[in-house]
Design a protein around this motif. Structure first.
Motif, PDB file in Angstrom:
ATOM      1  N   ILE A  28     -12.257  -1.804  11.010  1.00  0.00           N
ATOM      2  CA  ILE A  28     -11.288  -1.323  10.023  1.00  0.00           C
ATOM      3  C   ILE A  28     -11.987  -0.324   9.111  1.00  0.00           C
ATOM      4  O   ILE A  28     -13.129  -0.518   8.723  1.00  0.00           O
ATOM      5  CB  ILE A  28     -10.722  -2.497   9.190  1.00  0.00           C
ATOM      6  CG1 ILE A  28     -10.060  -3.532  10.098  1.00  0.00           C
ATOM      7  CG2 ILE A  28      -9.743  -1.995   8.119  1.00  0.00           C
ATOM      8  CD1 ILE A  28      -8.915  -3.026  10.937  1.00  0.00           C
ATOM      9  N   ASN A  29     -11.274   0.745   8.782  1.00  0.00           N
ATOM     10  CA  ASN A  29     -11.820   1.781   7.905  1.00  0.00           C
ATOM     11  C   ASN A  29     -10.961   1.912   6.654  1.00  0.00           C
ATOM     12  O   ASN A  29      -9.754   1.645   6.691  1.00  0.00           O
ATOM     13  CB  ASN A  29     -11.829   3.136   8.632  1.00  0.00           C
ATOM     14  CG  ASN A  29     -12.601   3.064   9.927  1.00  0.00           C
ATOM     15  OD1 ASN A  29     -13.762   2.702   9.940  1.00  0.00           O
ATOM     16  ND2 ASN A  29     -11.932   3.391  11.024  1.00  0.00           N
ATOM     17  N   GLU A  30     -11.607   2.344   5.559  1.00  0.00           N
ATOM     18  CA  GLU A  30     -10.826   2.675   4.361  1.00  0.00           C
ATOM     19  C   GLU A  30      -9.758   3.687   4.774  1.00  0.00           C
ATOM     20  O   GLU A  30      -9.981   4.507   5.664  1.00  0.00           O
ATOM     21  CB  GLU A  30     -11.740   3.310   3.292  1.00  0.00           C
ATOM     22  CG  GLU A  30     -12.926   2.459   2.899  1.00  0.00           C
ATOM     23  CD  GLU A  30     -12.579   1.283   1.980  1.00  0.00           C
ATOM     24  OE1 GLU A  30     -11.507   1.285   1.365  1.00  0.00           O
ATOM     25  OE2 GLU A  30     -13.409   0.360   1.908  1.00  0.00           O
ATOM     26  N   LEU A  46      -5.884 -10.516   7.263  1.00  0.00           N
ATOM     27  CA  LEU A  46      -5.456  -9.859   6.037  1.00  0.00           C
ATOM     28  C   LEU A  46      -6.272 -10.344   4.836  1.00  0.00           C
ATOM     29  O   LEU A  46      -6.657  -9.548   3.986  1.00  0.00           O
ATOM     30  CB  LEU A  46      -3.967 -10.102   5.805  1.00  0.00           C
ATOM     31  CG  LEU A  46      -3.391  -9.350   4.620  1.00  0.00           C
ATOM     32  CD1 LEU A  46      -3.466  -7.843   4.842  1.00  0.00           C
ATOM     33  CD2 LEU A  46      -1.972  -9.773   4.356  1.00  0.00           C
ATOM     34  N   LYS A  47      -6.568 -11.628   4.785  1.00  0.00           N
ATOM     35  CA  LYS A  47      -7.400 -12.152   3.693  1.00  0.00           C
ATOM     36  C   LYS A  47      -8.778 -11.486   3.710  1.00  0.00           C
ATOM     37  O   LYS A  47      -9.334 -11.163   2.661  1.00  0.00           O
ATOM     38  CB  LYS A  47      -7.543 -13.672   3.808  1.00  0.00           C
ATOM     39  CG  LYS A  47      -6.263 -14.411   3.477  1.00  0.00           C
ATOM     40  CD  LYS A  47      -6.424 -15.909   3.654  1.00  0.00           C
ATOM     41  CE  LYS A  47      -5.094 -16.596   3.386  1.00  0.00           C
ATOM     42  NZ  LYS A  47      -5.223 -17.908   2.807  1.00  0.00           N
ATOM     43  N   ALA A  48      -9.312 -11.260   4.906  1.00  0.00           N
ATOM     44  CA  ALA A  48     -10.618 -10.595   5.027  1.00  0.00           C
ATOM     45  C   ALA A  48     -10.535  -9.121   4.624  1.00  0.00           C
ATOM     46  O   ALA A  48     -11.527  -8.539   4.187  1.00  0.00           O
ATOM     47  CB  ALA A  48     -11.137 -10.724   6.456  1.00  0.00           C
ATOM     48  N   ARG A  51     -11.422  -6.787   0.948  1.00  0.00           N
ATOM     49  CA  ARG A  51     -12.599  -5.991   0.555  1.00  0.00           C
ATOM     50  C   ARG A  51     -12.369  -4.489   0.722  1.00  0.00           C
ATOM     51  O   ARG A  51     -13.159  -3.698   0.243  1.00  0.00           O
ATOM     52  CB  ARG A  51     -13.807  -6.425   1.387  1.00  0.00           C
ATOM     53  CG  ARG A  51     -13.664  -6.095   2.875  1.00  0.00           C
ATOM     54  CD  ARG A  51     -14.803  -6.641   3.702  1.00  0.00           C
ATOM     55  NE  ARG A  51     -14.603  -8.062   3.927  1.00  0.00           N
ATOM     56  CZ  ARG A  51     -15.132  -8.757   4.909  1.00  0.00           C
ATOM     57  NH1 ARG A  51     -15.943  -8.187   5.765  1.00  0.00           N
ATOM     58  NH2 ARG A  51     -14.880 -10.028   5.053  1.00  0.00           N
ATOM     59  N   PHE A  52     -11.304  -4.101   1.412  1.00  0.00           N
ATOM     60  CA  PHE A  52     -11.053  -2.682   1.667  1.00  0.00           C
ATOM     61  C   PHE A  52     -10.197  -2.061   0.572  1.00  0.00           C
ATOM     62  O   PHE A  52      -9.451  -2.749  -0.118  1.00  0.00           O
ATOM     63  CB  PHE A  52     -10.358  -2.494   3.019  1.00  0.00           C
ATOM     64  CG  PHE A  52     -11.234  -2.827   4.191  1.00  0.00           C
ATOM     65  CD1 PHE A  52     -12.197  -1.940   4.639  1.00  0.00           C
ATOM     66  CD2 PHE A  52     -11.106  -4.046   4.839  1.00  0.00           C
ATOM     67  CE1 PHE A  52     -13.011  -2.249   5.709  1.00  0.00           C
ATOM     68  CE2 PHE A  52     -11.918  -4.371   5.912  1.00  0.00           C
ATOM     69  CZ  PHE A  52     -12.870  -3.470   6.350  1.00  0.00           C
ATOM     70  N   ILE A  74      -4.391  -2.780  -1.017  1.00  0.00           N
ATOM     71  CA  ILE A  74      -3.471  -2.777   0.123  1.00  0.00           C
ATOM     72  C   ILE A  74      -2.055  -2.511  -0.373  1.00  0.00           C
ATOM     73  O   ILE A  74      -1.538  -3.237  -1.217  1.00  0.00           O
ATOM     74  CB  ILE A  74      -3.499  -4.129   0.870  1.00  0.00           C
ATOM     75  CG1 ILE A  74      -4.913  -4.456   1.344  1.00  0.00           C
ATOM     76  CG2 ILE A  74      -2.535  -4.107   2.064  1.00  0.00           C
ATOM     77  CD1 ILE A  74      -5.063  -5.840   1.980  1.00  0.00           C
ATOM     78  N   SER A  75      -1.442  -1.445   0.147  1.00  0.00           N
ATOM     79  CA  SER A  75      -0.017  -1.220  -0.139  1.00  0.00           C
ATOM     80  C   SER A  75       0.768  -1.664   1.094  1.00  0.00           C
ATOM     81  O   SER A  75       0.338  -1.463   2.226  1.00  0.00           O
ATOM     82  CB  SER A  75       0.258   0.242  -0.481  1.00  0.00           C
ATOM     83  OG  SER A  75      -0.067   1.075   0.602  1.00  0.00           O
TER      84      SER A  75
END
Length: 190
Positions: A28-30, A46-48, A51-52, A74-75
């Motif tokens: 996963i990337n920003e 999603l909980k993990a 951090r993003f 997260i939007s």
């Protein structure tokens, strides 16, 4: 498994699902736009993702949308439509039409069965068409399936293995993994 409530399913193979979530974070990337279906593995993922920063999420899961609302990075778009009252996911023509408006880098699917013979499958026929559309609307499809789902065929087929770019599962001695690798699936074992 089919008759368990969502909270009961969340406890089933909990550590294995958390391991899948951690492994997924490496991919996963920003600024990614992600589509996720309803499921316990996707909820742990999603909980993990907390951090993003700057992730966009499109989901049909009320549970995932509520979890994502806790994180400023997260939007979220929650697809509208009919609601499955047992597992709190949306489905149906309204959700499907709305999903067609979105494109994602990654579709991340929590799946009930993955096998060479049956492809990807689920117990929930209401969610099948939405999962198919998520695969179609995303550049890459990542399947989260703990070891208990491998080699299993659930009630309804979602898609063949050719629609899978990456499968993240648990590091166990399972013969089916060899067959899946032979089909060209990138296999990540955690």
């Amino acid at each position: 498994y089919y008759n368990m409530s969502f909270p009961q399913r969340l406890k089933e193979n909990e550590e294995e699902k958390k391991a899948l979530a951690e492994a997924l974070c490496s991919f996963i990337n920003e600024d990614d736009t992600i589509m996720m279906n309803s499921g316990t593995s996707t909820l742990y993922a999603l909980k993990a993702f907390s951090r993003f920063k700057n992730l966009k999420l499109v989901t049909n899961s009320v549970y995932l949308a509520l979890e994502a609302s806790k994180y400023t990075g997260i939007s979220t778009v929650l697809l509208g439509g009919n609601i499955n009252q047992n597992y709190h996911f949306t489905y149906g023509i309204d959700a499907e039409k709305q999903l067609e408006n979105y494109h994602a880098c990654k579709a991340i699917l929590s799946i009930d069965g993955v096998s060479e013979q049956g492809g990807l499958s689920t117990y929930y026929e209401e969610e099948v068409e939405l999962c198919r559309k998520m695969i179609k609307q995303a550049d890459e499809t990542i399947v989260l399936a703990d070891y208990s789902k491998i080699g299993r065929n659930a009630f309804v087929k979602i898609a063949g293995l050719d629609s899978v770019d990456m499968l993240i599962s648990n590091n166990r001695e399972i013969d089916e993994f060899v067959k899946l690798k032979e089909k060209g699936i990138k296999l990540i074992l955690s």
